[in-house]
Design a protein around this motif. Structure first.
Motif, short mmCIF file in Angstrom:
data_model
loop_
_atom_site.label_atom_id
_atom_site.label_comp_id
_atom_site.label_asym_id
_atom_site.label_seq_id
_atom_site.Cartn_x
_atom_site.Cartn_y
_atom_site.Cartn_z
N GLN A 1 0.91 -1.01 -0.17
CA GLN A 1 0.35 -0.30 0.26
C GLN A 1 1.00 1.38 0.36
OE1 GLN A 1 -3.41 0.17 3.01
NE2 GLN A 1 -2.99 1.95 2.89
N LEU A 2 0.48 2.23 -1.05
CA LEU A 2 1.32 3.39 -1.39
C LEU A 2 1.07 4.22 0.07
CD1 LEU A 2 1.03 3.27 -5.25
CD2 LEU A 2 3.61 2.52 -3.46
N SER A 3 2.06 5.59 0.62
CA SER A 3 1.91 5.93 1.58
C SER A 3 0.66 6.73 1.45
CB SER A 3 2.80 6.36 2.00
OG SER A 3 3.87 7.61 0.66
N SER A 4 0.17 7.67 0.23
CA SER A 4 -0.74 8.55 0.25
C SER A 4 -1.75 8.12 -1.34
CB SER A 4 -0.41 9.96 0.14
OG SER A 4 0.00 9.99 -0.93
N LYS A 5 -3.37 8.29 -0.92
CA LYS A 5 -4.25 8.30 -1.73
C LYS A 5 -3.69 9.48 -3.37
CE LYS A 5 -9.07 9.56 -2.71
NZ LYS A 5 -9.30 10.22 -4.39
N GLU A 6 -3.22 10.39 -3.25
CA GLU A 6 -2.57 10.70 -4.20
C GLU A 6 -1.47 9.59 -4.78
OE1 GLU A 6 -0.21 15.40 -5.32
OE2 GLU A 6 0.27 14.22 -3.34
N THR A 7 -0.30 9.63 -4.10
CA THR A 7 0.55 8.89 -4.45
C THR A 7 -0.13 7.27 -5.37
OG1 THR A 7 2.12 8.83 -2.59
CG2 THR A 7 2.45 7.99 -4.29
N PHE A 8 -1.29 7.05 -4.65
CA PHE A 8 -1.90 5.58 -5.44
C PHE A 8 -2.51 6.21 -7.09
CE2 PHE A 8 -5.36 2.41 -5.24
CZ PHE A 8 -4.82 1.00 -5.53
N ASP A 9 -2.90 7.32 -6.40
CA ASP A 9 -4.10 7.72 -7.69
C ASP A 9 -3.01 7.96 -9.42
OD1 ASP A 9 -5.92 8.12 -6.80
OD2 ASP A 9 -6.58 9.96 -6.30
N SER A 10 -1.95 8.58 -9.12
CA SER A 10 -1.00 9.26 -9.98
C SER A 10 -0.68 7.36 -10.26
CB SER A 10 0.75 9.65 -9.12
OG SER A 10 1.08 9.23 -10.47
N PHE A 11 -0.33 6.70 -8.81
CA PHE A 11 0.58 5.24 -9.68
C PHE A 11 -1.12 4.37 -10.61
CE2 PHE A 11 -0.99 0.42 -8.18
CZ PHE A 11 0.29 -0.10 -8.40
N LYS A 12 -2.52 4.53 -10.30
CA LYS A 12 -3.40 4.10 -11.21
C LYS A 12 -3.60 4.70 -12.49
CE LYS A 12 -6.68 4.20 -7.73
NZ LYS A 12 -7.87 4.52 -7.44
N SER A 13 -2.56 5.88 -12.38
CA SER A 13 -3.11 7.08 -13.81
C SER A 13 -1.81 6.54 -14.87
CB SER A 13 -2.39 7.68 -13.63
OG SER A 13 -1.38 8.46 -13.48
N TYR A 14 -1.10 5.60 -14.67
CA TYR A 14 0.03 4.46 -15.56
C TYR A 14 -0.92 3.80 -16.00
CZ TYR A 14 3.78 7.17 -13.67
OH TYR A 14 4.61 8.75 -13.17
N ASN A 15 -2.00 2.96 -15.72
CA ASN A 15 -2.74 1.76 -16.23
C ASN A 15 -1.68 0.69 -16.72
OD1 ASN A 15 -5.21 3.47 -16.36
ND2 ASN A 15 -4.68 4.77 -18.57
N MET A 16 -0.97 0.07 -15.53
CA MET A 16 0.16 -1.16 -15.66
C MET A 16 -1.04 -2.29 -14.88
SD MET A 16 3.67 -0.37 -15.49
CE MET A 16 3.51 1.26 -15.38
N PRO A 17 -1.63 -3.15 -14.93
CA PRO A 17 -1.46 -4.43 -14.35
C PRO A 17 -1.12 -4.16 -12.98
CG PRO A 17 -1.44 -4.89 -17.09
CD PRO A 17 -1.43 -3.50 -16.59
N PHE A 18 -2.22 -4.36 -11.58
CA PHE A 18 -1.03 -4.69 -10.67
C PHE A 18 -1.17 -5.45 -10.45
CE2 PHE A 18 -3.83 -0.98 -9.63
CZ PHE A 18 -4.30 -0.93 -8.98
#
Length: 321
Positions: free
Chosen positions: A123-140
């Protein structure tokens, strides 16, 4: 050089929005795009163009982002991911996020630059970071510290917390200190709630404190003020630190104060006294997370949510009947 986070702050938008604009990975309003373009120009921001010029093809690289690779638990998790990945013809890029959003964003950008096919992350440290993470549109796939509405592999943390409380009650606990970490993380919250539920049912007194914010002197003062005879720790690394402090202040473990950890890292059995702890199958967590991601990449049927079992390992740091 300016960072993507500084560009976002200057433009008055989220990091995820800047990421979408830079990577053309989602809709961005023209007004917002203009603000981002101005911020980039004013701050002289230079996004890495390598990511834009790479061929849009599947790579055999997987990004692995962990919160603290100095913790032996995550070292074993990483080994499980790596072994499984290499067996399937994939390679790993490892990032140590340190629960720091700047470092996490830097590693996510690195994974993107290297055209990783997918990402395994805690789990990433903030919602903002996680939103950025999802924006790459890579499977995870998320592991250990997870969000419930995404693909994950974790263990039964509620049961783990219950087992921690049960073993100290077995050792005649009368006054307990629960040392917790960030309860925003589902794993730590469920362990905490599991331990509390068992102690409440047994009518055993307890207090709690944040393990990361507690100094040595504060710990000892708390032990004296509340006559603490048992300590539940959030992980083994924290338990070793607690036992070292107790030793320095001439407390005997487990006769004066019993200590229980969580993870069952390799040092647990060689430490003196050896540590009673909750065994998490760290290697298996990594292996299954990697299997799940590769099946996702290859379009194969898979379990989306995997919860593995935990077990109690009794050693010398807790009292016996």
């Amino acid at each position: 050089m300016a960072t993507i986070k500084q560009v976002a702050q200057y433009a008055g938008v989220s990091v995820a929005t800047v990421s979408r604009a830079l990577n053309k990975s989602g809709y961005v309003k023209k007004e917002t795009q203009d603000k981002i373009d101005k911020a980039i120009q004013d701050l002289n921001y230079s996004p890495n163009e390598t990511a834009r010029t790479l061929y849009k093809r599947k790579s055999k690289m997987i990004g692995l982002l962990l919160p603290d690779i100095s913790n032996p638990f995550f070292t074993v998790v990483a080994r499980g991911v790596e072994d499984e990945a290499m067996a399937k013809g994939y390679h790993i890029i490892l990032g140590n996020g340190d629960s720091n959003d700047e470092k996490e964003l830097a590693y996510l950008n690195t994974f993107n630059v290297h055209n990783c096919s997918g990402i395994i992350a805690s789990q990433l440290s903030s919602k903002e970071t996680f939103d950025s993470f999802k924006s790459y549109n890579m499977p995870f796939v998320l592991l250990d510290r997870v969000y419930e509405d995404h693909e994950f592999v974790e263990t039964n943390h509620l049961k783990g917390g219950q087992l921690q409380a049960e073993v100290i009650i077995k050792g005649k606990a009368k006054s307990v200190l629960i040392l917790e970490q960030n309860l925003n993380y589902k794993s730590f919250r469920e362990r905490f709630n599991g331990a509390k539920s068992v102690l409440d049912h047994a009518k055993v007194n307890y207090i709690s404190a944040n393990e990361l914010e507690l100094s040595d002197d504060e710990l000892i003062n708390m032990i004296k003020e509340y006559s603490i005879d048992s300590i539940i720790c959030s992980n083994d690394v924290g338990a070793f630190k607690v036992m070292s402090i107790l030793y320095n202040y001439n407390y005997n473990v487990p006769n004066d104060i019993q200590v229980v950890g969580y993870d069952d890292i390799p040092l647990s059995i060689t430490y003196s006294p050896s540590l009673t702890t909750i065994h998490q199958p760290a290697y298996l967590i990594g292996k299954k997370a990697c299997q799940q991601l590769i099946k996702q990449l290859e379009g194969k049927k898979r379990e989306h949510h995997q919860v593995l079992d935990v077990t109690l390992v009794e050693r010398q740091s807790t009292r016996r009947d």
